[in-house]
Design a protein around this motif. Sequence first.
Motif, PDB file in Angstrom:
ATOM      1  N   MET A   1       0.851  -1.202   0.048  1.00 20.79           N
ATOM      2  CA  MET A   1      -0.178  -0.139  -0.080  1.00 20.79           C
ATOM      3  C   MET A   1       0.912   0.935  -0.196  1.00 20.79           C
ATOM      4  SD  MET A   1      -3.347  -0.646   2.388  1.00 20.79           S
ATOM      5  CE  MET A   1      -2.402  -1.253   3.807  1.00 20.79           C
ATOM      6  N   LEU A   2       1.825   1.182   0.660  1.00 18.50           N
ATOM      7  CA  LEU A   2       2.856   2.458   0.758  1.00 18.50           C
ATOM      8  C   LEU A   2       3.454   2.606  -0.669  1.00 18.50           C
ATOM      9  CD1 LEU A   2       4.354   2.017   4.325  1.00 18.50           C
ATOM     10  CD2 LEU A   2       2.646   3.725   3.761  1.00 18.50           C
ATOM     11  N   ILE A   3       4.115   1.535  -1.136  1.00 19.32           N
ATOM     12  CA  ILE A   3       4.650   1.615  -2.591  1.00 19.32           C
ATOM     13  C   ILE A   3       3.799   2.175  -3.763  1.00 19.32           C
ATOM     14  CG2 ILE A   3       5.947   0.379  -4.096  1.00 19.32           C
ATOM     15  CD1 ILE A   3       7.153  -1.320  -1.844  1.00 19.32           C
ATOM     16  N   LYS A   4       2.768   1.399  -3.616  1.00 19.43           N
ATOM     17  CA  LYS A   4       1.581   1.712  -4.709  1.00 19.43           C
ATOM     18  C   LYS A   4       0.982   2.926  -4.729  1.00 19.43           C
ATOM     19  CE  LYS A   4       0.444  -0.926  -7.564  1.00 19.43           C
ATOM     20  NZ  LYS A   4       0.754  -1.218  -8.929  1.00 19.43           N
ATOM     21  N   GLY A   5       0.821   3.447  -3.313  1.00 22.88           N
ATOM     22  CA  GLY A   5       0.329   4.748  -2.857  1.00 22.88           C
ATOM     23  C   GLY A   5       1.085   5.853  -3.449  1.00 22.88           C
ATOM     24  N   MET A   6       2.275   5.819  -3.031  1.00 25.68           N
ATOM     25  CA  MET A   6       3.108   6.891  -3.525  1.00 25.68           C
ATOM     26  C   MET A   6       3.375   6.952  -5.032  1.00 25.68           C
ATOM     27  SD  MET A   6       6.026   6.887  -0.360  1.00 25.68           S
ATOM     28  CE  MET A   6       6.501   5.334  -0.659  1.00 25.68           C
ATOM     29  N   SER A   7       3.719   5.832  -5.555  1.00 26.81           N
ATOM     30  CA  SER A   7       3.810   5.798  -6.981  1.00 26.81           C
ATOM     31  C   SER A   7       2.587   6.325  -7.674  1.00 26.81           C
ATOM     32  CB  SER A   7       4.189   4.378  -7.483  1.00 26.81           C
ATOM     33  OG  SER A   7       3.236   3.477  -7.356  1.00 26.81           O
ATOM     34  N   LEU A   8       1.495   5.653  -7.305  1.00 28.28           N
ATOM     35  CA  LEU A   8       0.017   6.351  -8.122  1.00 28.28           C
ATOM     36  C   LEU A   8      -0.194   7.833  -7.621  1.00 28.28           C
ATOM     37  CD1 LEU A   8      -2.061   3.126  -7.524  1.00 28.28           C
ATOM     38  CD2 LEU A   8      -0.957   3.788  -9.691  1.00 28.28           C
ATOM     39  N   GLY A   9       0.130   8.070  -6.509  1.00 28.09           N
ATOM     40  CA  GLY A   9      -0.034   9.666  -6.159  1.00 28.09           C
ATOM     41  C   GLY A   9       0.453  10.313  -7.211  1.00 28.09           C
ATOM     42  N   ASN A  10       2.059  10.097  -7.316  1.00 27.66           N
ATOM     43  CA  ASN A  10       2.779  10.822  -8.291  1.00 27.66           C
ATOM     44  C   ASN A  10       2.272  10.858  -9.644  1.00 27.66           C
ATOM     45  OD1 ASN A  10       4.382  11.738  -5.938  1.00 27.66           O
ATOM     46  ND2 ASN A  10       5.711   9.884  -6.191  1.00 27.66           N
ATOM     47  N   ALA A  11       2.083   9.577  -9.888  1.00 29.70           N
ATOM     48  CA  ALA A  11       1.580   9.449 -11.521  1.00 29.70           C
ATOM     49  C   ALA A  11       0.194  10.192 -11.617  1.00 29.70           C
ATOM     50  CB  ALA A  11       1.311   7.858 -11.756  1.00 29.70           C
ATOM     51  N   TYR A  12      -0.629  10.050 -10.651  1.00 32.39           N
ATOM     52  CA  TYR A  12      -1.985  10.691 -10.925  1.00 32.39           C
ATOM     53  C   TYR A  12      -1.727  12.365 -11.002  1.00 32.39           C
ATOM     54  CZ  TYR A  12      -6.470  13.140  -9.411  1.00 32.39           C
ATOM     55  OH  TYR A  12      -7.484  13.848  -9.320  1.00 32.39           O
ATOM     56  N   LYS A  13      -0.716  13.084 -10.064  1.00 35.58           N
ATOM     57  CA  LYS A  13      -0.542  14.522 -10.508  1.00 35.58           C
ATOM     58  C   LYS A  13       0.044  14.819 -11.767  1.00 35.58           C
ATOM     59  CE  LYS A  13       1.618  14.572  -6.337  1.00 35.58           C
ATOM     60  NZ  LYS A  13       2.311  15.148  -5.287  1.00 35.58           N
ATOM     61  N   ASP A  14       1.178  13.899 -12.143  1.00 35.37           N
ATOM     62  CA  ASP A  14       1.846  14.171 -13.403  1.00 35.37           C
ATOM     63  C   ASP A  14       1.198  13.863 -14.622  1.00 35.37           C
ATOM     64  OD1 ASP A  14       4.094  14.619 -11.834  1.00 35.37           O
ATOM     65  OD2 ASP A  14       5.060  12.517 -12.026  1.00 35.37           O
ATOM     66  N   SER A  15       0.158  12.987 -14.589  1.00 30.49           N
ATOM     67  CA  SER A  15      -0.744  12.944 -15.637  1.00 30.49           C
ATOM     68  C   SER A  15      -1.868  13.890 -15.965  1.00 30.49           C
ATOM     69  CB  SER A  15      -1.769  11.361 -15.373  1.00 30.49           C
ATOM     70  OG  SER A  15      -0.611  10.239 -15.181  1.00 30.49           O
ATOM     71  N   ARG A  16      -2.306  14.469 -14.826  1.00 32.48           N
ATOM     72  CA  ARG A  16      -3.063  15.486 -14.582  1.00 32.48           C
ATOM     73  C   ARG A  16      -2.460  16.780 -15.123  1.00 32.48           C
ATOM     74  NH1 ARG A  16      -6.960  17.434  -9.545  1.00 32.48           N
ATOM     75  NH2 ARG A  16      -7.958  19.052 -10.767  1.00 32.48           N
ATOM     76  N   ARG A  17      -1.105  17.061 -14.990  1.00 32.41           N
ATOM     77  CA  ARG A  17      -0.252  18.086 -15.328  1.00 32.41           C
ATOM     78  C   ARG A  17      -0.016  17.927 -16.787  1.00 32.41           C
ATOM     79  NH1 ARG A  17       5.011  18.235 -15.957  1.00 32.41           N
ATOM     80  NH2 ARG A  17       5.235  16.602 -14.502  1.00 32.41           N
ATOM     81  N   LEU A  18       0.456  16.833 -17.215  1.00 31.56           N
ATOM     82  CA  LEU A  18       0.757  16.651 -18.873  1.00 31.56           C
ATOM     83  C   LEU A  18      -0.541  16.899 -19.514  1.00 31.56           C
ATOM     84  CD1 LEU A  18       3.055  13.542 -18.324  1.00 31.56           C
ATOM     85  CD2 LEU A  18       3.731  16.103 -18.894  1.00 31.56           C
ATOM     86  N   LEU A  19      -1.780  16.278 -18.987  1.00 31.39           N
ATOM     87  CA  LEU A  19      -3.155  16.466 -19.819  1.00 31.39           C
ATOM     88  C   LEU A  19      -3.161  18.131 -20.137  1.00 31.39           C
ATOM     89  CD1 LEU A  19      -5.602  15.292 -21.196  1.00 31.39           C
ATOM     90  CD2 LEU A  19      -6.550  15.181 -19.162  1.00 31.39           C
TER      91      LEU A  19
END
Length: 327
Positions: free
Chosen positions: A43-61
Motif C-alpha cells: 500500500m505504501l509503495i503503490k500509494g506513493m507511485s500512483l499519487g505521483n502518477a496521478y499528479k503528473d498525468s493531470r499536469r501533462l494533460l
Amino acid sequence: MNFFSLLPIAESGVYYAFKHSDGVGQGIVIILCIFSVIVWCLMLIKGMSLGNAYKDSRRLLGELRKRANPLALKGIMEKEDTPVSRVYKAGYNRLAQIYGGEERLYRRKQLTDGEIKVIRSAMEESVSDQIVVLEDKLILLMTAVSISPFLGLFGTVWGIMLAFTEMAQAGKPDISTLAPGISGALLTTVLGLVVAIPSLVGYNYITFYIKQITVFMDNFVEETLAKFEMERVIQERKDDEEADRLEEEQLRTRQANNRAQVQQFMNRYTEPKQPQPQPQAEEYDDGDDDENEDDIQPDLIQQPKQAPRVQQQFQQPRQDPRNNRFF
C-alpha cells in the motif's frame, strides 16, 4: 475464585493468547502477520507511485490542452516517465515510423483517416499496457482483503472447538480451562480484522487512482487525435476559402472581359460616321492660262444626280364592283 485471579492472564495479553494456542492457531497468526506486512508495504509503495502518477498525468494533460500541436510536447515528454508520457511516446514513435523518421515529422502534411487510425491503435495499445503495469501486484492486496477475515474466522472456530474439548476432558466448567482456548481463538479474529480493514481501505485508494489515471490516459489519446483532426479540418477550410477566392477572382475577371467586349461592340456600331468627300468636277483646260473660271464649259461640270420620283401609290381611284363606289 474471584475477579482478581484473572489479572495475570489479562496482563500477558497477545503473547498469552498466542502461547496457549495450538499449532493451527499459531500458524494462522503467523500467516496473518505476514499478510499484514506485505499489505502495508504494498500500500505504501503503490500509494506513493500512483499519487505521483496521478499528479503528473493531470499536469501533462493540461500541457497538451494548452498547445495546438501535439508534437510540441516532445521535449517535455522526454523528461517524464509517467503513464501518460509513455502513451505519448508510443504514438509519437508510430507517427515517426509512418513518415520514415523524426526529421520528416515537421514537414508532414495533414494526417489521413488511415494514419490517424494507426496512431490511435498504437496509443490505445500503450494505454492497455500501462493499466497492466498499474495493476501489478494488486492481486496480493485483493487476496489479503478477501482471505484475511476468513482465516481469522477459521482460527476462531478452531480455538473455540479446542477450548470446549479441553473443558469436556476436564469434566467441569472451569474458566481457567476455557480461557486459554478462547483467547487464542479471538486472537486470530483480531489479526484477521487488522489485516482486512487496512487492506480494504488501501485497495479502494489504489483502485481509485488507477481509474483516474486510466481516464487521464484515455482523454490524452482522444485530445491528441482531436488536435490532429482539428489541424486537418482547419487546413481543409483554408483550402476551400482559397479555392473560393480564386474562383471569385476568375469570375470577376470573366465579367470584366465580358463587359469590355460588350463595350467594344457597342462602340463599334454606335460611333458617328465621317462624311465622305464629294468628288470635284473636272476642269476643262484648253491650254489658255489667261482664261477665267467663267470660260469653263457649263456642260462639262458634273451635276449631282437627282433621286427618281416616287410614284404616287394611288394615281387613280379603283371602283368597287359590289357597290360601284370609289375608294
